[in-house]
Design a protein around this motif. Structure first.
Motif, PDB file in Angstrom:
ATOM      1  N   ASP A  91     -21.131 -10.196  17.856  1.00 30.44           N
ATOM      2  CA  ASP A  91     -20.103  -9.091  18.384  1.00 30.44           C
ATOM      3  C   ASP A  91     -20.647  -7.273  19.275  1.00 30.44           C
ATOM      4  N   ASN A  92     -21.715  -7.945  19.691  1.00 30.01           N
ATOM      5  CA  ASN A  92     -22.369  -6.858  20.083  1.00 30.01           C
ATOM      6  C   ASN A  92     -21.524  -7.109  21.839  1.00 30.01           C
ATOM      7  N   ALA A  93     -20.667  -7.287  22.095  1.00 33.77           N
ATOM      8  CA  ALA A  93     -20.146  -8.070  23.159  1.00 33.77           C
ATOM      9  C   ALA A  93     -18.471  -7.994  23.488  1.00 33.77           C
ATOM     10  N   TYR A  94     -17.491  -7.489  24.211  1.00 33.60           N
ATOM     11  CA  TYR A  94     -16.065  -8.152  23.745  1.00 33.60           C
ATOM     12  C   TYR A  94     -15.559  -8.280  25.245  1.00 33.60           C
ATOM     13  N   ASP A 108      -9.540   9.524  37.282  1.00 34.59           N
ATOM     14  CA  ASP A 108      -9.484  10.401  37.597  1.00 34.59           C
ATOM     15  C   ASP A 108      -9.152  11.851  37.234  1.00 34.59           C
ATOM     16  N   GLU A 109      -8.623  11.070  35.556  1.00 34.47           N
ATOM     17  CA  GLU A 109      -8.340  11.978  35.199  1.00 34.47           C
ATOM     18  C   GLU A 109      -9.488  12.528  34.199  1.00 34.47           C
ATOM     19  N   LEU A 110     -10.303  12.219  34.233  1.00 37.48           N
ATOM     20  CA  LEU A 110     -11.494  12.556  32.960  1.00 37.48           C
ATOM     21  C   LEU A 110     -12.859  13.544  34.367  1.00 37.48           C
ATOM     22  N   THR A 111     -12.321  12.905  35.773  1.00 33.74           N
ATOM     23  CA  THR A 111     -13.222  14.116  37.017  1.00 33.74           C
ATOM     24  C   THR A 111     -12.462  15.305  37.074  1.00 33.74           C
ATOM     25  N   GLU A 112     -11.278  15.375  36.667  1.00 29.05           N
ATOM     26  CA  GLU A 112     -10.026  16.593  37.025  1.00 29.05           C
ATOM     27  C   GLU A 112     -10.677  17.042  35.918  1.00 29.05           C
ATOM     28  N   LYS A 113     -10.949  16.807  34.327  1.00 28.08           N
ATOM     29  CA  LYS A 113     -11.515  17.567  33.842  1.00 28.08           C
ATOM     30  C   LYS A 113     -12.378  18.282  33.925  1.00 28.08           C
ATOM     31  N   GLY A 114     -12.688  17.680  34.537  1.00 29.29           N
ATOM     32  CA  GLY A 114     -14.938  17.887  34.483  1.00 29.29           C
ATOM     33  C   GLY A 114     -15.592  17.210  33.793  1.00 29.29           C
ATOM     34  N   GLU A 115     -14.891  15.930  33.259  1.00 28.51           N
ATOM     35  CA  GLU A 115     -16.043  14.892  32.114  1.00 28.51           C
ATOM     36  C   GLU A 115     -16.899  14.351  33.308  1.00 28.51           C
ATOM     37  N   LYS A 116     -17.413  13.458  32.426  1.00 28.87           N
ATOM     38  CA  LYS A 116     -17.907  12.109  32.617  1.00 28.87           C
ATOM     39  C   LYS A 116     -17.082  10.753  33.477  1.00 28.87           C
ATOM     40  N   ALA A 117     -16.868  10.476  34.568  1.00 28.71           N
ATOM     41  CA  ALA A 117     -16.135   9.251  34.472  1.00 28.71           C
ATOM     42  C   ALA A 117     -16.703   7.925  33.679  1.00 28.71           C
ATOM     43  N   LYS A 118     -15.748   7.536  32.612  1.00 29.24           N
ATOM     44  CA  LYS A 118     -16.907   6.528  31.662  1.00 29.24           C
ATOM     45  C   LYS A 118     -15.837   6.001  31.233  1.00 29.24           C
ATOM     46  N   TYR A 119     -15.962   4.655  30.641  1.00 25.35           N
ATOM     47  CA  TYR A 119     -14.788   3.490  30.250  1.00 25.35           C
ATOM     48  C   TYR A 119     -14.211   4.244  28.546  1.00 25.35           C
ATOM     49  N   ASP A 120     -13.187   4.192  28.211  1.00 23.36           N
ATOM     50  CA  ASP A 120     -12.874   4.947  26.947  1.00 23.36           C
ATOM     51  C   ASP A 120     -13.103   3.938  25.553  1.00 23.36           C
ATOM     52  N   GLY A 121     -13.540   2.610  25.903  1.00 26.04           N
ATOM     53  CA  GLY A 121     -13.522   1.393  24.571  1.00 26.04           C
ATOM     54  C   GLY A 121     -11.852   1.055  24.513  1.00 26.04           C
ATOM     55  N   VAL A 133     -16.985  -9.063  30.403  1.00 30.48           N
ATOM     56  CA  VAL A 133     -17.537  -8.756  29.571  1.00 30.48           C
ATOM     57  C   VAL A 133     -18.239  -7.631  28.944  1.00 30.48           C
ATOM     58  N   ARG A 134     -17.895  -7.213  28.477  1.00 28.25           N
ATOM     59  CA  ARG A 134     -18.096  -5.405  27.413  1.00 28.25           C
ATOM     60  C   ARG A 134     -18.979  -5.427  27.267  1.00 28.25           C
ATOM     61  N   PHE A 135     -20.773  -4.492  27.298  1.00 24.54           N
ATOM     62  CA  PHE A 135     -21.660  -4.832  26.374  1.00 24.54           C
ATOM     63  C   PHE A 135     -20.932  -3.538  25.510  1.00 24.54           C
ATOM     64  N   LYS A 136     -21.000  -4.089  23.837  1.00 27.56           N
ATOM     65  CA  LYS A 136     -20.771  -3.060  23.516  1.00 27.56           C
ATOM     66  C   LYS A 136     -21.887  -1.658  22.748  1.00 27.56           C
ATOM     67  N   ASN A 137     -21.851  -1.194  23.774  1.00 30.48           N
ATOM     68  CA  ASN A 137     -23.392   0.675  24.043  1.00 30.48           C
ATOM     69  C   ASN A 137     -22.737   1.115  22.193  1.00 30.48           C
ATOM     70  N   ASP A 161     -21.715   4.523  28.551  1.00 34.84           N
ATOM     71  CA  ASP A 161     -20.050   3.436  28.530  1.00 34.84           C
ATOM     72  C   ASP A 161     -20.414   2.048  28.362  1.00 34.84           C
ATOM     73  N   ASP A 162     -19.852   1.419  27.462  1.00 36.23           N
ATOM     74  CA  ASP A 162     -19.539   0.019  27.877  1.00 36.23           C
ATOM     75  C   ASP A 162     -19.552  -0.645  28.889  1.00 36.23           C
ATOM     76  N   LEU A 163     -21.273  -1.440  28.962  1.00 38.61           N
ATOM     77  CA  LEU A 163     -21.143  -1.614  30.259  1.00 38.61           C
ATOM     78  C   LEU A 163     -20.930  -3.271  30.407  1.00 38.61           C
ATOM     79  N   ILE A 164     -19.897  -2.890  31.562  1.00 41.71           N
ATOM     80  CA  ILE A 164     -20.001  -4.770  32.334  1.00 41.71           C
ATOM     81  C   ILE A 164     -20.959  -5.887  32.131  1.00 41.71           C
ATOM     82  N   ILE A 165     -21.220  -6.679  31.487  1.00 44.15           N
ATOM     83  CA  ILE A 165     -22.728  -7.056  31.775  1.00 44.15           C
ATOM     84  C   ILE A 165     -21.332  -9.379  32.361  1.00 44.15           C
TER      85      ILE A 165
END
Length: 460
Positions: A91-94, A108-121, A133-137, A161-165
Motif C-alpha cells: 500500500d505504498n503505491a496505487y 492549468d487551473e493550479l498555474t492560473e492560481k499561482g500554485e504549484k502544478a501537482k497531481y491532486d491524488g 502506477v503512482r507512489f504514495k508520497n 506529488d504522487d510520482l508516477i513510478i
C-alpha cells in the motif's frame, strides 16, 4: 565504497557528463573503491546504440575506466517490476487512470492560481487495477538531507506529488529505476549534476518506503558558457570526441574539467594521480562554473610542451591517419614532433606543421611571395652553397646562410624570410636551419629551385 556514472544514451558524451564521470571516478579512486558505469536506457524511443558507443568511446578516450559494468537498465525490467509490485502490495503505491486531458486541466487551473502544478491524488484511494502506477508520497512532514556540495536541504512533503513510478505499459520511470539500481549496486555516494536535485527528495521517500539505507548525495553545480547562460552547443559544448578531433590531449581536457567547479589552492595543472590524491567532495564549489575555451587551449599547449614524444605519437596516430599524411618518406616522426612541440597549441596544428616535411607542394602563398620573392640573388647563392654541402646538419646549414649574408652584405631577414617561404610554401616554419635539416637535402634544393623559377616567372 562505490560511486557511479549513469548517463542516458540519447546523445553523445558531452562536457557536463564527462565532468560528472570524472568527479565520480576520482572519488571512487580516492576512497580505494569501485567506479560503476550504468547505462540508463529505459527511454526506448530516444536511446540508441550509436549513443551507447559514443559514451563508451568518450570514457575510454578520457581514460576513465570503470571497474563494474556497463550495466543496462533495459536488462533489469524484471527486478523493477518486482519492486513496483512490492510497493503496490504494501500500500505504498496505487494505480491511477486519470486521463492526459484531466491532468492538463488540473495543471492549468493550479498555474492560473499561482500554485504549484501537482497531481491532486484523485485515484489514491480508488483501489484500481490498471493505469499508471503512482507512489504514495507522504502527505506531511519534511524530507531533509545533507548534500556534500550544497549543504543541508529540506523540502516539505506537501510540495511533492504522487510520482508516477510505472507507465501504463508497465515500463518503470527514471526515479524508480535509479533508486533500485543504486541500492542493488551498493552505491554509497551518488554524484550527479544539480539538475537532479529536485528528484532527490522523491527518491529519498522511495528509499524509506522500501526500508533501504540512503546513499550520500553530492550535486555538482552546472557549467555555464562564458556569457553566463547554460552551456550549449554555441559555447563549444560539443561531444567529448569532438575535442579529440580538434587536437586536444585527453589529459588536458580532464585537467580542465576538474577545475570547472573544484580547486586546490591556486594550482592549475594537475596530473590524474594528483587529482585522485587531492580530490575532496567538500572542495567542490557551490556556484556554477564557466567554460572558457581559451584557458582549455592554453592548458592543451602546456600539456603538449611537457609530454613525452612517445605519448604525442600515440595521440597523433589517429590525426595522421585521419588527414592521410604518409610519413614513410622523410625525417623520423620523433624528430619532427620534438621540433614542433614548443609551437603547437593542438595536435591538429602539429599535423599541419608536419606536412611540409612529408608532402611536396606546388605553389607558394601569393601575398608572401610578392613580399619575399623580389630578389633572386640571395637564394641563388644559397642554392649553390647548399648543393656543395656534404654533411647536412643544422649547424652547417646555418653557417652557409651566414656566409651568404656576409658575401652579399645583407641582414639575416633578407635571406631567412625568402628561404623560410621556399621551404614551407606558406611561411609557417620554425628555426630555419633545423627545418632545412628535417626537410632533407634533396627536397630543400628542389624547393629553392622552385622558388627561383617562381621569381624568374614573375619578375617581368
Amino acid at each position: 565504497m562505490k560511486s557511479r556514472f549513469a548517463p542516458s544514451p540519447t546523445g553523445y558524451l558531452h562536457i557536463g557528463g564527462a565532468r560528472t564521470a570524472l568527479f565520480a571516478w576520482a572519488w571512487a579512486k580516492k576512497q580505494k573503491g569501485q567506479f560503476v558505469l550504468r547505462i540508463e536506457d529505459t527511454d526506448r524511443e530516444r536511446s540508441t546504440q550509436a549513443s551507447v558507443d559514443a559514451i563508451l568511446d568518450g570514457m575510454s578516450w578520457l581514460g576513465l575506466e570503470h571497474d563494474e559494468g556497463p550495466f543496462y537498465q533495459t536488462e533489469r525490467f524484471d527486478r523493477y517490476k518486482e519492486i513496483i509490485q512490492q510497493l503496490l502490495d504494501e500500500d505504498n503505491a496505487y494505480y491511477c487512470e486519470c486521463s492526459k486531458e484531466r491532468l492538463q486541466i488540473l495543471r492549468d487551473e493550479l498555474t492560473e492560481k499561482g500554485e504549484k502544478a501537482k497531481y491532486d491524488g484523485c485515484c489514491r484511494d480508488k483501489k484500481l487495477n490498471s493505469g499508471v502506477v503512482r507512489f504514495k508520497n507522504p502527505l506531511a512532514g519534511f524530507v531533509t538531507f545533507k548534500d556534500a556540495v550544497k549543504g543541508s536541504i529540506s523540502i516539505g512533503n506537501q510540495e511533492l506529488d504522487d510520482l508516477i513510478i510505472a507507465r501504463s505499459d508497465g515500463t518503470p520511470t527514471y526515479n524508480l529505476t535509479v533508486v533500485v539500481d543504486d541500492h542493488d549496486m551498493d552505491i554509497d555516494t551518488v554524484i550527479r549534476g544539480d539538475d537532479h536535485i529536485n528528484n532527490t527528495p522523491r527518491q529519498i521517500n522511495l528509499y524509506e518506503a522500501l526500508g533501504w539505507s540512503l546513499p550520500k548525495f553530492a550535486h555538482l553545480p552546472m557549467i555555464l558558457g562564458s556569457d553566463g547562460a547554460r552551456l550549449s552547443k554555441r559555447h563549444g559544448a560539443v561531444s567529448v570526441m569532438a575535442y579529440r578531433d580538434e587536437g586536444f590531449l585527453p589529459e588536458a581536457l580532464l585537467n580542465y574539467l576538474v577545475r570547472l567547479g573544484w580547486s586546490h589552492g591556486d594550482q592549475e595543472v594537475f596530473s590524474l594521480s594528483e587529482i585522485v590524491e587531492l580530490f575532496e567532495l567538500k572542495d567542490i564549489n557551490k556556484a556554477p562554473a564557466s567554460f572558457n575555451q581559451e584557458k582549455l587551449l592554453w592548458l592543451n599547449q602546456e600539456y603538449i610542451k611537457s609530454a613525452s614524444v612517445a605519448h604525442l605519437l600515440e595521440n597523433l596516430a589517429w590525426h595522421l591517419d585521419h588527414q592521410s599524411v604518409d610519413t614513410s618518406t622523410g625525417p623520423t616522426l620523433e624528430s619532427v614532433v620534438a621540433h614542433l612541440q614548443e609551437r603547437s597549441k593542438t595536435l591538429v596544428e602539429m599535423v599541419d606543421g608536419m606536412k611540409m616535411f612529408y608532402q611536396d607542394f606546388d605553389e607558394f602563398d601569393e601575398k608572401l611571395s610578392a613580399k619575399q620573392f623580389k630578389d633572386s640573388q640571395p637564394l641563388e647563392l644559397l642554392l649553390t652553397k647548399l648543393s656543395a654541402l656534404d654533411n647536412w646538419v643544422a649547424d652547417n646549414i646555418k653557417d652557409q646562410i651566414k656566409q651568404v649574408c656576409t658575401e652579399l652584405d645583407i641582414g639575416f631577414g633578407k635571406i631567412g624570410q625568402p628561404f623560410r617561404l621556399a621551404l614551407s610554401g606558406n611561411g609557417n616554419a620554425g628555426n630555419i636551419d633545423i627545418v632545412a635539416q628535417l626537410v632533407g637535402k634533396d627536397r630543400t634544393l628542389k624547393r629553392l629551385q622552385m622558388a627561383l623559377d617562381y621569381i624568374a616567372q614573375h619578375s617581368h
